[in-house]
Design a protein around this motif. Structure first.
Motif, PDB file in Angstrom:
ATOM      1  N   GLU A  58      46.907  43.761  99.648  1.00 46.25           N
ATOM      2  CA  GLU A  58      46.473  42.493  99.979  1.00 46.25           C
ATOM      3  C   GLU A  58      47.613  42.204 100.944  1.00 46.25           C
ATOM      4  O   GLU A  58      46.986  41.438 101.696  1.00 46.25           O
ATOM      5  CB  GLU A  58      46.622  41.625  98.555  1.00 46.25           C
ATOM      6  N   ARG A  96      46.675  40.593 105.294  1.00 45.91           N
ATOM      7  CA  ARG A  96      46.921  39.171 105.719  1.00 45.91           C
ATOM      8  C   ARG A  96      47.458  39.105 107.143  1.00 45.91           C
ATOM      9  O   ARG A  96      47.776  38.152 107.803  1.00 45.91           O
ATOM     10  CB  ARG A  96      48.019  38.467 104.787  1.00 45.91           C
ATOM     11  N   THR A 108      43.030  34.781  97.362  1.00 45.13           N
ATOM     12  CA  THR A 108      43.493  35.201  95.992  1.00 45.13           C
ATOM     13  C   THR A 108      45.031  35.156  96.083  1.00 45.13           C
ATOM     14  O   THR A 108      45.790  35.470  95.057  1.00 45.13           O
ATOM     15  CB  THR A 108      43.211  36.481  95.252  1.00 45.13           C
ATOM     16  N   HIS A 109      45.691  35.169  97.454  1.00 43.40           N
ATOM     17  CA  HIS A 109      47.057  35.234  97.620  1.00 43.40           C
ATOM     18  C   HIS A 109      47.844  34.130  97.756  1.00 43.40           C
ATOM     19  O   HIS A 109      49.286  34.161  98.106  1.00 43.40           O
ATOM     20  CB  HIS A 109      47.309  36.325  98.743  1.00 43.40           C
ATOM     21  N   GLY A 110      47.093  32.989  97.595  1.00 40.60           N
ATOM     22  CA  GLY A 110      48.182  31.594  97.771  1.00 40.60           C
ATOM     23  C   GLY A 110      48.300  31.277  99.150  1.00 40.60           C
ATOM     24  O   GLY A 110      47.739  31.762 100.180  1.00 40.60           O
ATOM     25  N   LYS A 111      49.273  30.422  99.283  1.00 41.75           N
ATOM     26  CA  LYS A 111      49.621  29.758 100.574  1.00 41.75           C
ATOM     27  C   LYS A 111      50.331  30.850 101.624  1.00 41.75           C
ATOM     28  O   LYS A 111      50.498  32.012 101.261  1.00 41.75           O
ATOM     29  CB  LYS A 111      50.810  28.777 100.456  1.00 41.75           C
TER      30      LYS A 111
END
Lengths: 427, 427
Positions: A141, A145, B315-318
């Protein structure tokens, strides 16, 4: 039809290194349009067929689709006698059945050193350590990003054609040239990750390590790592296939496949190259004087005619014939491919078709009007660095006959009057 | 996680046509690099894992490879309540799971009118008749003797997004936009076949007919047939898939998918368009005044954000967030895609990545640093003809609310503070 599942050397092929160039097509054949008028009584035209009469299966049947049952021969094939065990072996892409430049994911050749690792992406980690300011560990994940890119690259095993160094051996381009595929990779430029970790000034080399049972490890110079390498998680739009390193593989564009570490779990920054098994006893080139070349990373300019070829004979007789093949160079793009019908006496420039992308496969065609005479087919690629594909004899003169890796020599196919094709050599 | 298998309208979505633009990110967020240092005690790093300890499967296991077991959610999905029977229905490409511009063959959406025809290529024929000098019948082998070309094209069903005309309905871009795929087609330019037959001077239209149980038939103007149409037998390098018309389909680049006749068996040349079911009662656009537009062939400039989207929540936030999507135009290439985070108040130009090819999908990215506020995401594509993707309300103003086909309106996704995404509309 020839038996396309049997790659064993034919008696003929083994003795054909000095195949005589006799009785061939003189000069260039001219491309012509094809097509045939059929008799009006063909029941396939005049009668309603079952597929037109009965409803077929619906859209709820195949969430993930498969090829037609009539394409059951279009598969990867391994050669059992080539290695001791299939977990450390090779299967080959059926190049003779494919077209264009993209290899479908299900047909990309496999080369494993410890079998296919099965990894849940939730449990996969990539570590960067060694000569860096901040050692880092990334989840999948995390990697998704970073800004990502999509690039089309070929991946060729350094040993592609290795069995052919000492003479024509395997009867089919699937076996002589099928350790190559070309897909669209999606991933993060490696330099972004290295910048995140901060490479120290003496960090000149990278060790890439896989998470499989062979823990594949290769040294990569930092210049390459910062240039065009990708940490990829997708191929042809979807997740990497397990046998191609799912969930993460390194892309080292234009360089030998062994360096494209699958199931990538660690990147260590160092100040000099390592000397791992797969870059010392393997993936070096033993010369005639007993010395070995090492760090032979780039896959040189190369091409092969994929059809006609031993597994794709000419079955339609004289007249229009599509000659097609692939060309590639680890240095950049392909500028030109020449094709000969007469074992190198005369050459014609083939038509390159489709996108021309650096370090990707290129598709070429020569549309001829075959008069039914014997052919000695060869293709010769030239890249945008001006490099020209050599003959096999030129390679042997330069490197002796001990080599396995980096055989980019010109391939010859003999087509007889019946359209049967064999792997031969011309002196 | 949201249930990505359920496309049914949510209560919320149905009432969100006039969703308020409140509390959103102000102004443009700035792209930033991502990556996270992990604790040194992670057992996935410190302990040897099974896949590193035990040999995996060898190269003899999968002649034709399959996706990882961990990708079981990456599949085509149909919507049972959408049509009466799955043999005349649709399943959808999982756009939210894919990247780049190539759709894997196993994931290309299906739309059938009589189910999938299963045809042995040895029994398939293509006839050209009507206003031609010489009626012709081709076998598959005949067609493969013509010069062939490789081209990357999107194929979009005219009804893609049709359920959304009257308001946000389906919660996922797989369902709102997944009647599209993009592959490399290999085939013979149609003009070569028409030249072989010799089109008479009054031959101005072509009827393309399929061999399936629906005997799909569509009229195509001769200008298009002679321009860029292909008679294709391969997709992404291998044979067409059965559900995509194996062994032969017509490619009508940039035009609605229904015209890309699958299982192509006949091309009739005529002097005026026919009026087949699939171009009169279907595939016309009923306007507010009761009249219907017809011959609306070109798929207009369009785009959609594929991630984040309802099936691909954040799903990983900010922090660093990759916003990505697809853009396309039946007129040519995409010149620019703009993305808004605030429902259209401010726009940023996205990064286009990968090859830019006419009438093909284009991939775009906007890398932002998400502060955790609500987002109203939209993308807006512009093509090389200068055409700009309209809003849904602009479309409704022009064509009323009866339409099904040719919805190329701007899509809005609402992202809440937790990263959950829903299909909404803004007025």
């Amino acid at each position: 039809m020839v038996d396309i599942t049997d790659p064993k050397p034919t008696k003929k092929a083994a003795s054909r290194r000095d195949f005589l160039k006799a009785g061939l097509l003189g000069g260039a054949a001219v491309a012509a349009s094809a097509g045939a008028a059929r008799a009006a009584g063909d029941p396939l035209i005049t009668e309603i067929q079952d597929w037109n009469r009965y409803l077929g299966e619906g859209v709820d049947v195949a969430p993930y689709g498969k090829p037609s049952e009539f394409e059951a021969n279009v598969v990867r094939r391994n050669v059992p006698w080539l290695t001791a065990d299939p977990v450390s072996s090779i299967n080959f892409t059926p190049l003779h059945e494919l077209d264009g430049i993209i290899t479908p994911n299900g047909l990309c050749f496999e080369r494993h050193h410890g079998g296919t690792a099965i990894i849940n992406p939730a449990d996969h980690r990539l570590m960067i350590n060694g000569l860096v300011d901040t050692p880092l560990v990334f989840t999948m994940e995390d990697l998704k990003r970073f800004p990502r890119e999509n690039r089309v690259y070929f991946l060729e095993c350094a040993a592609n054609g290795g069995m052919e160094w000492r003479g024509a051996q395997l009867n089919g381009c699937q076996f002589t040239h099928g350790m190559i595929h070309c897909v669209v990779y999606t991933g993060v430029p490696l330099r972004y990750l290295l910048e995140e970790a901060g490479v120290k000034t003496n960090g000149k080399w990278l060790l890439a390590e896989g998470a499989d049972a062979s823990a594949m490890t290769r040294s990569i110079p930092m210049e390459k790592a910062l240039d065009d390498c990708l940490v990829a998680f997708k191929m042809n739009g979807e997740a990497l296939r397990p046998e191609q390193g799912y969930p993460l593989r390194l892309c080292v564009p234009g360089w030998e496949g062994n360096m494209w570490v699958k199931w990538l779990r660690r990147l260590e920054v160092g100040d000099e190259p390592w000397a791992q098994r797969e870059e010392t006893s393997k993936y070096t080139d033993l010369l005639a004087d007993g010395k070995a070349r090492r760090h032979t990373w780039v896959m040189d300019v190369k091409s092969v005619i994929t059809s006609p070829s031993p597994q794709a004979p000419v079955t339609h007789g004289k007249g229009p014939l599509v000659i097609t093949g692939l060309a590639w160079s680890g240095n950049g793009t392909i500028k030109r491919v020449d094709v000969t019908l007469d074992g190198g006496r005369t050459w014609q420039t083939a038509r390159l078709d489709g996108p021309s992308l650096p370090k990707a496969l290129h598709r070429f065609y020569l549309d001829i009007n075959w008069d039914g005479s014997e052919l000695l087919l060869q293709s010769r690629a030239m890249d945008d660095q001006g490099l020209v594909q050599p003959t096999k004899n030129e390679l042997r003169l330069a490197r002796g006959e001990n080599s396995i890796y980096h055989n980019n020599g010109i391939q010859t196919w003999h087509v007889n009057n019946d359209g049967v094709v064999e792997n031969v050599e011309v002196s």
